[in-house]
Design a protein around this motif. Structure first.
Motif, PDB file in Angstrom:
ATOM      1  N   VAL B 241     -19.974  35.278 -13.693  1.00  0.00           N
ATOM      2  CA  VAL B 241     -21.114  34.464 -12.958  1.00  0.00           C
ATOM      3  C   VAL B 241     -20.999  35.212 -11.813  1.00  0.00           C
ATOM      4  O   VAL B 241     -20.103  35.260 -10.909  1.00  0.00           O
ATOM      5  CB  VAL B 241     -20.668  33.145 -12.688  1.00  0.00           C
ATOM      6  CG1 VAL B 241     -21.754  32.207 -12.024  1.00  0.00           C
ATOM      7  CG2 VAL B 241     -20.550  32.541 -14.297  1.00  0.00           C
ATOM      8  N   SER B 243     -21.936  34.765  -8.471  1.00  0.00           N
ATOM      9  CA  SER B 243     -22.265  33.622  -7.418  1.00  0.00           C
ATOM     10  C   SER B 243     -22.655  34.112  -6.203  1.00  0.00           C
ATOM     11  O   SER B 243     -23.424  33.668  -5.474  1.00  0.00           O
ATOM     12  CB  SER B 243     -21.254  32.870  -7.382  1.00  0.00           C
ATOM     13  OG  SER B 243     -20.122  33.216  -7.129  1.00  0.00           O
ATOM     14  N   ASP B 245     -24.531  36.474  -5.351  1.00  0.00           N
ATOM     15  CA  ASP B 245     -25.852  36.771  -5.300  1.00  0.00           C
ATOM     16  C   ASP B 245     -26.651  35.922  -4.843  1.00  0.00           C
ATOM     17  O   ASP B 245     -27.774  36.267  -4.486  1.00  0.00           O
ATOM     18  CB  ASP B 245     -26.295  37.573  -6.713  1.00  0.00           C
ATOM     19  CG  ASP B 245     -25.661  38.984  -6.881  1.00  0.00           C
ATOM     20  OD1 ASP B 245     -25.357  39.735  -5.983  1.00  0.00           O
ATOM     21  OD2 ASP B 245     -25.672  39.164  -7.974  1.00  0.00           O
ATOM     22  N   PHE B 246     -26.315  34.678  -4.879  1.00  0.00           N
ATOM     23  CA  PHE B 246     -27.481  33.483  -4.736  1.00  0.00           C
ATOM     24  C   PHE B 246     -27.436  33.571  -3.294  1.00  0.00           C
ATOM     25  O   PHE B 246     -26.705  33.663  -2.430  1.00  0.00           O
ATOM     26  CB  PHE B 246     -26.699  32.320  -5.176  1.00  0.00           C
ATOM     27  CG  PHE B 246     -26.648  32.251  -6.789  1.00  0.00           C
ATOM     28  CD1 PHE B 246     -27.761  32.631  -7.426  1.00  0.00           C
ATOM     29  CD2 PHE B 246     -25.491  31.878  -7.386  1.00  0.00           C
ATOM     30  CE1 PHE B 246     -27.588  32.598  -8.948  1.00  0.00           C
ATOM     31  CE2 PHE B 246     -25.228  31.964  -8.800  1.00  0.00           C
ATOM     32  CZ  PHE B 246     -26.522  31.998  -9.403  1.00  0.00           C
ATOM     33  N   GLU B 247     -28.691  32.944  -2.910  1.00  0.00           N
ATOM     34  CA  GLU B 247     -29.183  32.856  -1.394  1.00  0.00           C
ATOM     35  C   GLU B 247     -28.830  33.911  -0.566  1.00  0.00           C
ATOM     36  O   GLU B 247     -28.809  33.798   0.807  1.00  0.00           O
ATOM     37  CB  GLU B 247     -28.401  31.450  -0.787  1.00  0.00           C
ATOM     38  CG  GLU B 247     -28.356  30.320  -1.677  1.00  0.00           C
ATOM     39  CD  GLU B 247     -27.828  29.136  -1.023  1.00  0.00           C
ATOM     40  OE1 GLU B 247     -27.072  29.060  -0.185  1.00  0.00           O
ATOM     41  OE2 GLU B 247     -28.201  27.896  -1.584  1.00  0.00           O
ATOM     42  N   GLN B 248     -29.297  35.051  -1.030  1.00  0.00           N
ATOM     43  CA  GLN B 248     -29.294  36.343  -0.221  1.00  0.00           C
ATOM     44  C   GLN B 248     -30.722  36.950  -0.210  1.00  0.00           C
ATOM     45  O   GLN B 248     -31.058  37.679   0.770  1.00  0.00           O
ATOM     46  CB  GLN B 248     -28.388  37.164  -0.848  1.00  0.00           C
ATOM     47  CG  GLN B 248     -26.949  36.683  -0.975  1.00  0.00           C
ATOM     48  CD  GLN B 248     -26.393  36.422   0.495  1.00  0.00           C
ATOM     49  OE1 GLN B 248     -26.469  37.292   1.369  1.00  0.00           O
ATOM     50  NE2 GLN B 248     -25.662  35.367   0.557  1.00  0.00           N
ATOM     51  N   ASP B 249     -31.478  36.823  -1.239  1.00  0.00           N
ATOM     52  CA  ASP B 249     -32.551  37.824  -1.431  1.00  0.00           C
ATOM     53  C   ASP B 249     -33.975  36.760  -1.080  1.00  0.00           C
ATOM     54  O   ASP B 249     -34.345  35.668  -1.778  1.00  0.00           O
ATOM     55  CB  ASP B 249     -32.793  37.957  -2.864  1.00  0.00           C
ATOM     56  CG  ASP B 249     -34.010  38.884  -3.513  1.00  0.00           C
ATOM     57  OD1 ASP B 249     -34.801  39.035  -2.266  1.00  0.00           O
ATOM     58  OD2 ASP B 249     -34.130  39.226  -4.185  1.00  0.00           O
TER      59      ASP B 249
END
Lengths: 346, 253
Positions: B241, B243, B245-249
């Motif tokens: 998973v 995780s 990578d979330f809330e970065q792009d």
């Protein structure tokens, strides 16, 4: 007229977040002010079309604040914090991302003493789990509206969730006839059935759609092909490219649609009962494959993964005759009116 | 092998010239045509002729690398005007297939031409060669070259051995699998590249596909060594998973 202001947070890439927000704003601005916060790369292209989407009185009630997605996380966070703390409005409506696109709402929401509504498009369950979003949503949102995505999405079982029909920019009665839609596309005098390639999604995916259109055009000359895209996709014959917005305003002309599995592609085809050949795209938060599989029980969808499969699918649609029928009438209900009513009574 | 079929559409009177990757299953009913044969993805051709069976037959490459037509039991066809049933018949470019009232002309697209003309390759479609198991290194190069992703299009190549899945990368950058289409003969890679062994693990009616065992068992292997199937990094990635990578792009959707 009420002097209420609704703030709609609709940050996120592609068309979907922006378009759902515009659909809601289009109805809501008839009675109150709406302030949109968006960062879609497509906004500069969409902006000139607002005069056609909104009548003058409604347009006067609409304020749009846009920042480029290239702004950076820190600057975006600062912009959102400043916007919401200085002018939060009377309702906060957050599209898709409960904590904000970069987590900037996580500590901000508790400082905003206004009703908060989450517009729940489907969301990656891994993200829901690692950020413990169910608890966050339960604590921070007064209402969850689920437009079109059904009961299989992560927060559908929460007590404040409400299932609605998909949010579309136009009501059924506002759509043009097949003949007018074909005329808008410039194919009024071409007798062939019209197939439309919807080149939505990320800008770097345009190449695929250009190659796709060029190949389909060569293989199936019995169909008239055109591609709807903001910019001319590489390899796409320029004579077949149309830069029109919104797609729904010309979609009645299509007897067959080829596109991705994004929110509006899927639900607009469902509304008009047009067969869709769909290439599901990989997204960090959205699950296009799941949406397509779920919707294939309710509308004519063929899921493909390659150009070869796309050719086979078009072949099948031609053999069955589905690719050449174009119903002149359609009946669908957009979930917008119900959403506005639900938000208003909150 | 990529082939082109030419015929006249009886409904419209217009010409049809679609191209397909073999094997090509054909018949009247889309739902009756197999999507896979021996682990290979199948192109499906619908021919709306009442004389044809729902699943009439298949065009495929035989073990000698020749294009052949094989009919289902009780199905009939003609090749260049000669009726036949049952046995497999090989085909050449220009041969005419009679299927019901339809006559299809076959064109085999040579490999270089096919690579230029075939959009499917540019789209990163993994094409597992049919039939025999050629030398491992040569096949690895061929499979990798056919799988290179084009910009924006998810790579369709199968990665992982015990848990094969589609790669899904939209860029060759940092890809550990086909590295821009160039693959060396690293024994570890060859032993963990599932696409090299398209028939492994598929039941062929009388036995299980076992090319992996046959190709990779070294001459000096001790008893039991041939069963050392690896759990690869790509297999592990299937369970990870991401995780962080979330809330970065800011362009994510």
């Amino acid at each position: 007229m009420s002097q209420e202001t609704w703030t709609i947070y609709a940050l996120g890439g592609g068309f979907g977040h922006l378009q759902r927000a515009l659909a809601l704003a289009r109805q809501a601005t008839r009675q109150q002010h709406v302030h949109l916060l968006v960062n879609s790369r497509y906004w500069p292209w969409v902006q000139p079309h607002l005069t056609a989407l909104f009548d003058p009185a409604a347009r006067a009630n609409l304020q749009v604040s846009w920042r480029s997605p290239d702004l950076g996380r820190a600057a975006t966070r600062a912009w959102i914090e400043h916007s919401l703390l200085t002018a939060p409005g009377d309702r906060l409506i957050v599209d898709t991302f409960p904590r904000g696109l970069v987590g900037e709402l996580a500590t901000l929401l508790s400082r905003l003493p206004i009703p908060r509504i989450l517009v729940h498009r489907d969301l990656n369950p891994d993200y829901v789990r690692v950020q413990n979003l169910r608890r966050f949503v339960t604590r921070c949102y007064d209402q969850i509206l689920i437009p079109g995505e059904g009961s299989q999405v992560p927060f559908a079982d929460l007590p404040t969730a409400q299932l609605l029909a998909p949010w579309l920019l136009y009501a059924a009665a506002e759509l043009p006839s097949v003949a007018i839609a074909r005329s808008r596309l410039g194919f009024a005098h071409d007798p062939r059935p019209l197939a439309i390639v919807l080149a939505a999604g990320r800008a770097d995916e345009l190449t695929t759609y250009g190659q796709l259109l060029a190949t389909l055009h060569d293989h199936y000359p019995q169909l008239c092909w055109c591609c709807l895209a903001p910019n001319l996709p590489p390899d796409c014959p320029s004579a077949l490219w149309r830069s029109l917005y919104p797609a729904l305003a010309v979609l009645p002309a299509a007897t067959l649609v080829v596109g991705g599995g994004g929110y509006h592609t899927v639900y607009e085809c469902q509304a008009l009962n047009r067969p869709l050949i769909a290439l599901p795209r990989s997204r960090l938060y959205d699950r296009q494959q799941a949406r397509l599989q779920r919707q294939s029980d309710h509308q004519p969808i063929t899921i493909v993964r390659s150009l070869a499969e796309t050719l086979t699918a078009v072949e099948h649609q031609l053999c069955t005759g589905n690719a050449v029928r174009s119903p002149e009438t359609w009946q669908f209900t957009s979930g917008i009116a119900a959403a506005v009513a639900a938000i208003r009574v909150l | 092998m990529r082939i082109q079929l030419d015929w006249t559409d009886p409904m419209t009177g217009g010409p049809r010239r679609p191209q397909y990757e073999t094997p090509v299953a054909f018949g009247q009913e889309f739902s009756q045509l197999p999507s896979e044969l021996n682990g290979q993805r199948v192109s499906r051709l619908i021919l709306a002729d009442p004389a044809l069976s729902p699943y009439h037959g298949v065009l495929k490459v035989n073990t000698l690398g020749e294009l052949a037509i094989a009919l289902r039991p009780d199905a009939t066809a003609g090749v260049n005007g000669q009726p036949y049933t049952g046995e497999t018949v090989t085909l050449q470019t220009g041969d005419r297939l009679q299927l019901g009232a339809l006559e299809l002309t076959v064109t085999m697209l040579s490999a270089p031409d096919a690579a230029e003309a075939e959009p499917a390759r540019a789209w990163g479609v993994t094409v597992a060669p049919a039939g025999q198991s050629p030398p491992v290194a040569g096949l690895a190069s061929q499979a990798a070259a056919g799988a290179a992703p084009s910009p924006g299009m998810p790579c369709d190549r199968l990665v992982g051995f015990l848990f094969p899945r589609r790669c899904g990368r939209t860029s060759r950058e940092h890809c550990p699998h086909c590295q821009g289409g160039e693959i060396d003969d690293d024994p570890y890679f060859l032993a963990s590249e599932r696409s090299i062994y398209p028939n492994y693990g598929y039941y062929g009616g009388s036995s299980w596909g076992s090319e992996y065992t046959e190709d990779l068992t070294p001459a000096e292997a001790q008893p039991g060594e041939a069963s050392n199937y690896d759990f690869t990094e790509a297999d592990a990635a299937a369970f990870a998973v991401t995780s962080t990578d979330f809330e970065q792009d800011l362009d994510a959707s």
